[in-house]
Design a protein around this motif. Structure first.
Motif, PDB file in Angstrom:
ATOM      1  N   UNK A  61       1.432   5.470  -5.135  1.00 27.40           N
ATOM      2  CA  UNK A  61       1.760   5.898  -3.773  1.00 27.40           C
ATOM      3  C   UNK A  61       0.531   5.861  -2.869  1.00 27.40           C
ATOM      4  N   UNK A  62      -0.568   6.439  -3.333  1.00 25.99           N
ATOM      5  CA  UNK A  62      -1.775   6.518  -2.509  1.00 25.99           C
ATOM      6  C   UNK A  62      -2.344   5.153  -2.170  1.00 25.99           C
ATOM      7  N   UNK A  63      -2.423   4.279  -3.155  1.00 28.35           N
ATOM      8  CA  UNK A  63      -2.994   2.957  -2.900  1.00 28.35           C
ATOM      9  C   UNK A  63      -2.065   2.079  -2.064  1.00 28.35           C
ATOM     10  N   UNK A  64      -0.762   2.264  -2.216  1.00 24.65           N
ATOM     11  CA  UNK A  64       0.172   1.528  -1.347  1.00 24.65           C
ATOM     12  C   UNK A  64       0.030   1.979   0.102  1.00 24.65           C
ATOM     13  N   UNK A  65      -0.177   3.284   0.304  1.00 23.62           N
ATOM     14  CA  UNK A  65      -0.385   3.807   1.662  1.00 23.62           C
ATOM     15  C   UNK A  65      -1.655   3.224   2.260  1.00 23.62           C
ATOM     16  N   UNK A  66      -2.719   3.162   1.460  1.00 21.89           N
ATOM     17  CA  UNK A  66      -3.981   2.589   1.942  1.00 21.89           C
ATOM     18  C   UNK A  66      -3.789   1.136   2.362  1.00 21.89           C
ATOM     19  N   UNK A  67      -3.145   0.343   1.504  1.00 20.65           N
ATOM     20  CA  UNK A  67      -2.956  -1.081   1.818  1.00 20.65           C
ATOM     21  C   UNK A  67      -2.054  -1.267   3.032  1.00 20.65           C
ATOM     22  N   UNK A  68      -0.991  -0.470   3.133  1.00 23.08           N
ATOM     23  CA  UNK A  68      -0.099  -0.568   4.285  1.00 23.08           C
ATOM     24  C   UNK A  68      -0.825  -0.184   5.569  1.00 23.08           C
ATOM     25  N   UNK A  69      -1.672   0.828   5.489  1.00 20.60           N
ATOM     26  CA  UNK A  69      -2.435   1.272   6.657  1.00 20.60           C
ATOM     27  C   UNK A  69      -3.375   0.180   7.147  1.00 20.60           C
ATOM     28  N   UNK A  70      -4.091  -0.434   6.211  1.00 17.84           N
ATOM     29  CA  UNK A  70      -5.015  -1.512   6.587  1.00 17.84           C
ATOM     30  C   UNK A  70      -4.250  -2.697   7.180  1.00 17.84           C
ATOM     31  N   UNK A 107      -7.802  -1.025  -4.273  1.00 13.34           N
ATOM     32  CA  UNK A 107      -6.468  -0.437  -4.433  1.00 13.34           C
ATOM     33  C   UNK A 107      -5.615  -1.259  -5.393  1.00 13.34           C
ATOM     34  N   UNK A 108      -5.631  -2.574  -5.240  1.00 14.92           N
ATOM     35  CA  UNK A 108      -4.850  -3.446  -6.135  1.00 14.92           C
ATOM     36  C   UNK A 108      -5.359  -3.320  -7.565  1.00 14.92           C
ATOM     37  N   UNK A 109      -6.669  -3.336  -7.722  1.00 15.77           N
ATOM     38  CA  UNK A 109      -7.267  -3.225  -9.058  1.00 15.77           C
ATOM     39  C   UNK A 109      -6.917  -1.885  -9.703  1.00 15.77           C
ATOM     40  N   UNK A 161      -9.868   8.263 -11.597  1.00 14.92           N
ATOM     41  CA  UNK A 161     -10.444   7.563 -10.428  1.00 14.92           C
ATOM     42  C   UNK A 161      -9.434   6.791  -9.592  1.00 14.92           C
ATOM     43  N   UNK A 162      -8.497   6.020 -10.177  1.00 19.73           N
ATOM     44  CA  UNK A 162      -7.530   5.311  -9.332  1.00 19.73           C
ATOM     45  C   UNK A 162      -6.649   6.238  -8.501  1.00 19.73           C
ATOM     46  N   UNK A 163      -6.379   7.446  -9.023  1.00 22.87           N
ATOM     47  CA  UNK A 163      -5.560   8.398  -8.266  1.00 22.87           C
ATOM     48  C   UNK A 163      -6.358   9.103  -7.185  1.00 22.87           C
ATOM     49  N   UNK A 164      -7.656   9.299  -7.434  1.00 24.78           N
ATOM     50  CA  UNK A 164      -8.506  10.037  -6.500  1.00 24.78           C
ATOM     51  C   UNK A 164      -9.033   9.146  -5.376  1.00 24.78           C
ATOM     52  N   UNK A 165      -9.259   7.875  -5.656  1.00 29.01           N
ATOM     53  CA  UNK A 165      -9.858   6.979  -4.656  1.00 29.01           C
ATOM     54  C   UNK A 165      -9.130   6.978  -3.313  1.00 29.01           C
ATOM     55  N   UNK A 166      -7.795   6.846  -3.277  1.00 33.08           N
ATOM     56  CA  UNK A 166      -7.122   6.875  -1.968  1.00 33.08           C
ATOM     57  C   UNK A 166      -7.304   8.201  -1.242  1.00 33.08           C
ATOM     58  N   UNK A 167      -7.331   9.316  -1.991  1.00 36.25           N
ATOM     59  CA  UNK A 167      -7.536  10.618  -1.367  1.00 36.25           C
ATOM     60  C   UNK A 167      -8.930  10.717  -0.773  1.00 36.25           C
ATOM     61  N   UNK A 168      -9.924  10.194  -1.504  1.00 30.50           N
ATOM     62  CA  UNK A 168     -11.303  10.231  -1.014  1.00 30.50           C
ATOM     63  C   UNK A 168     -11.431   9.443   0.278  1.00 30.50           C
ATOM     64  N   UNK A 169     -10.903   8.221   0.288  1.00 35.09           N
ATOM     65  CA  UNK A 169     -11.019   7.398   1.494  1.00 35.09           C
ATOM     66  C   UNK A 169     -10.150   7.936   2.619  1.00 35.09           C
ATOM     67  N   UNK A 170      -9.027   8.556   2.262  1.00 30.77           N
ATOM     68  CA  UNK A 170      -8.181   9.144   3.303  1.00 30.77           C
ATOM     69  C   UNK A 170      -8.827  10.331   3.984  1.00 30.77           C
ATOM     70  N   UNK A 171      -9.605  11.104   3.228  1.00 34.09           N
ATOM     71  CA  UNK A 171     -10.243  12.303   3.781  1.00 34.09           C
ATOM     72  C   UNK A 171     -11.588  11.974   4.424  1.00 34.09           C
ATOM     73  N   UNK A 172     -12.387  11.133   3.760  1.00 31.47           N
ATOM     74  CA  UNK A 172     -13.765  10.888   4.189  1.00 31.47           C
ATOM     75  C   UNK A 172     -13.897   9.808   5.265  1.00 31.47           C
ATOM     76  N   UNK A 173     -12.933   8.901   5.360  1.00 28.79           N
ATOM     77  CA  UNK A 173     -13.030   7.804   6.329  1.00 28.79           C
ATOM     78  C   UNK A 173     -12.142   8.107   7.529  1.00 28.79           C
ATOM     79  N   UNK A 174     -12.744   8.352   8.677  1.00 31.35           N
ATOM     80  CA  UNK A 174     -12.011   8.800   9.863  1.00 31.35           C
ATOM     81  C   UNK A 174     -10.967   7.779  10.304  1.00 31.35           C
ATOM     82  N   UNK A 175     -11.328   6.482  10.293  1.00 29.62           N
ATOM     83  CA  UNK A 175     -10.390   5.457  10.754  1.00 29.62           C
ATOM     84  C   UNK A 175      -9.126   5.439   9.907  1.00 29.62           C
ATOM     85  N   UNK A 176      -9.309   5.529   8.583  1.00 26.96           N
ATOM     86  CA  UNK A 176      -8.153   5.529   7.682  1.00 26.96           C
ATOM     87  C   UNK A 176      -7.355   6.811   7.852  1.00 26.96           C
TER      88      UNK A 176
END
Length: 317
Positions: free
Chosen positions: A41-50, A68-70, A285-300
């Motif tokens: 779910x998290x990585x699909x949201x990241x890819x869709x957002x980009x 995200x794909x990896x 790590x694969x589950x946490x990565x989208x949360x990290x980028x979602x919280x730490x990266x303002x644009x995302x």
């Protein structure tokens, strides 16, 4: 037993989950399933957002999509078999299927490390040579970096299954693990495994040392540039762009190093600890990565919140 004309080999391995925790396997499957769902779910949201936000069509976010794909492929390679074991008692796995899973898991781990190196290089160029950012990190260069990282992983991990295929497996078929991990498979062979062990250690050390060194060099240069800035606001802004990447590096390499060290030098560490660390290394790590980028990266973060707010308004109408 399978006869290949020269030796007799077992046809399947038996994965015994987490020794000592057999009574809790059904419960252990719940966090494994949750991590799988969060990863997808998290990585699909990241890819869709980009994809939906033109302002995010930049090298940094292209690398994020590669990650995200990896991550999704890595989690599926391990978690689906784990859930089969925990919930459906599907411990048996064919010899070649086991080697295939082992290959893809380790190949994707090496690819993950290469992507993090590429992301560190992206931050180095963006901060240290901002005027040349667009000319250095073109779409072609981003693609080449991704292919180089993937090719390195494919070539480095490829000898692993071939070296295992040459080993005889006569009577030992029980693997104390939740998935087909290289050293776990090697240890049950009925012959000397010095070559396999040396290969595994050399690959793990070379990838870890080389990639961490490249990442460290990038951030040393970044820190040097940051300290040359006079404004504290500029300091925080520049370091803020690197915060998510640093967090992802720590999330990946910390459990990886613990797993590697406990397996090689932690002789008094219980097998269940080895397995849990190896499982955490693959699934967290694969589950946490989208949360990290979602919280730490303002644009995302802003774009994701914008997408959800639009969807909520449409639902109200």
């Amino acid at each position: 037993m399978v006869d290949n004309g020269t030796r007799n080999y077992i046809s399947s391995f038996y994965l015994v989950d987490i020794p000592g925790l057999e009574k809790f396997h059904s419960w252990i499957g719940i966090p494994v399933c949750l991590l799988l769902v969060l990863t997808l779910l998290g990585n699909c949201v990241i890819m869709a957002t980009v994809k939906l936000e033109p302002s995010l069509h930049q090298p940094m976010y292209f690398f994020l999509c590669m990650l995200a794909v990896n991550d999704m492929c890595l989690t599926c390679s391990a978690a689906l078999k784990m859930l089969g074991i925990f919930w459906f008692h599907e411990q048996w796995t064919e010899f070649d299927v086991c080697l295939t899973q082992m290959y893809f898991i380790h190949m994707l781990c090496v690819t993950e490390s290469a992507i993090l190196v590429a992301m560190a290089f992206d931050r180095y160029v963006a901060i240290c040579t901002p005027l040349h950012y667009a000319t250095i990190l073109t779409t072609s260069m981003v693609t080449k970096l991704g292919l180089v990282g993937l090719s390195r992983a494919v070539l480095m991990v490829f000898p692993g299954p071939l070296l295992i295929k040459r080993l005889p497996y006569y009577t030992k078929y029980v693997i104390p693990h939740t998935y087909c991990e290289h050293m776990a498979v090697v240890k049950v062979a009925s012959a000397s495994t010095h070559v396999n062990r040396a290969y595994g250690i050399s690959v793990a050390l070379s990838v870890t040392i080389m990639d961490l060194w490249l990442i460290a060099m990038s951030y040393v240069k970044i820190i040097q540039v940051v300290f040359q800035l006079s404004s504290k606001n500029a300091h925080s802004k520049v370091l803020g762009t690197c915060a998510a990447h640093v967090c992802v590096i720590l999330v990946l390499y910390t459990p990886a190093l613990f797993s590697f060290l406990t397996q090689r030098i932690g002789k008094n560490v219980p097998p269940s600890v080895h397995i849990i660390l190896a499982t955490v290394y693959l699934l967290v790590p694969p589950a946490v990565n989208p949360l990290v980028y979602g919280v730490k990266t303002k644009q995302v973060r802003d774009r994701v919140l914008g997408l959800f707010s639009i969807n909520m308004k449409n639902a109200e109408y």
